[in-house]
Design a protein around this motif. Structure first.
Motif, short mmCIF file in Angstrom:
data_model
loop_
_atom_site.label_atom_id
_atom_site.label_comp_id
_atom_site.label_asym_id
_atom_site.label_seq_id
_atom_site.Cartn_x
_atom_site.Cartn_y
_atom_site.Cartn_z
N ALA A 1 0.97 -0.98 0.45
CA ALA A 1 -0.21 -0.29 0.32
C ALA A 1 1.07 1.49 0.15
CB ALA A 1 -0.61 0.01 1.01
N LYS A 2 1.68 1.16 0.53
CA LYS A 2 2.73 2.20 0.88
C LYS A 2 3.52 2.72 -0.83
CE LYS A 2 6.19 4.83 3.82
NZ LYS A 2 6.34 4.54 5.64
N ALA A 3 3.97 1.51 -1.15
CA ALA A 3 4.56 1.99 -2.29
C ALA A 3 3.76 1.78 -3.71
CB ALA A 3 5.01 0.80 -3.24
N GLY B 1 4.34 4.59 -12.66
CA GLY B 1 5.54 3.59 -11.94
C GLY B 1 5.90 2.55 -11.71
N ARG B 2 6.38 1.34 -11.65
CA ARG B 2 7.09 0.23 -10.97
C ARG B 2 6.94 -0.17 -10.13
NH1 ARG B 2 7.06 -4.38 -14.62
NH2 ARG B 2 6.61 -2.67 -16.24
N LEU B 3 6.49 -1.13 -9.60
CA LEU B 3 7.51 -1.29 -8.15
C LEU B 3 8.13 -2.79 -8.57
CD1 LEU B 3 7.02 -2.34 -5.18
CD2 LEU B 3 5.10 -3.15 -5.31
N ALA B 4 8.86 -3.52 -8.43
CA ALA B 4 9.67 -4.66 -8.65
C ALA B 4 10.37 -4.96 -7.12
CB ALA B 4 10.79 -3.78 -9.87
N ILE B 5 9.93 -6.33 -7.12
CA ILE B 5 10.56 -7.06 -5.51
C ILE B 5 11.41 -8.33 -6.19
CG2 ILE B 5 9.53 -8.17 -3.77
CD1 ILE B 5 6.96 -6.50 -4.32
N PHE B 6 12.06 -8.55 -5.84
CA PHE B 6 12.99 -9.43 -6.01
C PHE B 6 14.34 -10.54 -5.41
CE2 PHE B 6 15.26 -5.06 -8.36
CZ PHE B 6 16.14 -5.25 -7.63
N THR C 1 17.53 -16.18 -9.45
CA THR C 1 16.51 -14.08 -9.74
C THR C 1 15.44 -14.66 -9.99
OG1 THR C 1 18.39 -13.93 -10.22
CG2 THR C 1 16.95 -12.68 -9.47
N LEU C 2 14.40 -14.30 -8.99
CA LEU C 2 12.68 -13.87 -8.81
C LEU C 2 12.16 -13.20 -8.91
CD1 LEU C 2 11.34 -17.67 -7.12
CD2 LEU C 2 11.97 -17.21 -9.09
N ALA C 3 11.16 -12.72 -9.50
CA ALA C 3 10.50 -10.86 -9.52
C ALA C 3 9.33 -10.61 -9.30
CB ALA C 3 11.47 -10.09 -10.26
N THR C 4 8.54 -10.40 -8.83
CA THR C 4 7.17 -9.85 -8.50
C THR C 4 7.35 -9.12 -8.97
OG1 THR C 4 6.06 -11.35 -7.22
CG2 THR C 4 5.10 -9.58 -7.20
N THR C 5 7.12 -7.90 -10.46
CA THR C 5 6.85 -6.64 -10.09
C THR C 5 5.76 -6.61 -11.08
OG1 THR C 5 7.58 -5.00 -11.64
CG2 THR C 5 7.97 -7.12 -12.49
N ALA C 6 4.75 -4.54 -10.76
CA ALA C 6 3.46 -4.47 -11.12
C ALA C 6 4.07 -3.22 -11.16
CB ALA C 6 2.66 -4.82 -10.47
N VAL C 7 2.84 -2.04 -12.59
CA VAL C 7 2.80 -1.40 -12.55
C VAL C 7 2.02 -0.38 -12.18
CG1 VAL C 7 2.88 1.03 -14.71
CG2 VAL C 7 4.22 -0.99 -15.02
#
Length: 276
Positions: A133-135, A143-148, A265-271
């Protein structure tokens, strides 16, 4: 990851890892070693994140010593780090990264927004719902959130002796019961849970799951430098750590003094959706 047990989101039977602050803040025990021994992230991952972001302003959540941040700086980004450990933050600042001291949940952005929010090997120390929620609030439209993060899988000849000696030396550790090896698919479930919390905000497009497979050769000394920087070992007593490293060193010696590590290397990413 049993040999480098630092990704608790892959172990749903344990308590939420973001509450394990003593472990979360133990990685700065030897910040110099951490920065020297920990691997960087695939260039293709960095390139893909930057190419899919609307601008150069990056917020690095739990930036540590700045390993990922320096890669994004090299790709032309302006990076601000948020880090709760003074030792890690100090080293990152000495390498040219702007860092503000706080946990992500407590950090005050003072009206600032960003084109990209990244979390490299750190999101499991953030409350997942509050963090997503903060992101969303911090990201500009599109903008893009990328967690990896990395999955470490040494060969069985190294992983099995490690798991056995760890159980003997630190039987009370929450990491002692882990199997010697797990396939990367085991960890994908953790990243799917991250995607669920991102969806739950209602402020992102459908999250994507990315995967990057790569290899790196390690000598005995290189591997024994990396192991003490990992979550299952940062809080051990010196005598416990020495016993584990002796056994693992012998295992690497039996392979000729080096081995090839298979990384994923794994990533969850969303716009972030366009509206505010």
């Amino acid at each position: 990851m049993p040999t480098l047990p630092q990704e608790p989101q892959s172990r749903p039977e344990t308590a939420p890892s973001h509450r394990a602050r003593r472990t979360a803040e133990s990685f700065g025990t030897d910040a110099q070693l951490y920065d020297r021994a920990r691997p960087a992230y695939p260039d293709d991952l960095v390139t893909r994140i930057v190419a899919g972001s609307p601008g150069p302003d990056v917020l690095d959540v739990g930036c540590g010593t700045g390993i990922a941040a320096r890669q994004f700086q090299a790709a032309g980004c302006s990076v601000l780090g948020v880090e709760p450990d003074t030792r890690m933050a100090g080293l990152a600042e000495s390498r040219g990264l702007r860092v503000e001291m706080a946990t992500f949940e407590a950090w005050e952005p003072a009206g600032r927004t960003f084109d990209t929010v990244i979390a490299a090997q750190s999101w499991h120390w953030v409350d997942p719902a509050a963090g997503s929620a903060k992101a969303a609030r911090l990201l500009r439209p599109n903008g893009r959130l990328a967690i990896f993060g990395h999955v470490f899988e040494p060969p069985a000849e190294v992983a099995e002796p490690f798991a056995e000696v760890y159980r003997r030396v630190a039987p009370d550790s929450p990491f002692a019961g882990q199997p010697a090896r797990r396939p990367p698919e085991t960890y994908r479930a953790g990243y799917e849970r991250i995607a669920d919390t991102v969806r739950g905000t209602g402020r992102f497009d459908e999250p994507e799951q990315w995967r990057f497979d790569w290899q790196r050769s390690y000598t005995r000394d290189q591997w024994l430098n990396l192991l003490p920087t990992t979550g299952g070992l940062t809080r051990l007593r010196p005598d416990q750590l020495a016993r584990i490293l002796d056994v693992v060193g012998d295992a690497v010696d039996a392979l000729g003094g080096r081995f090839t590590m298979h990384y994923t290397t794994l990533a969850t990413t969303a716009v972030r959706t366009g509206g505010r």
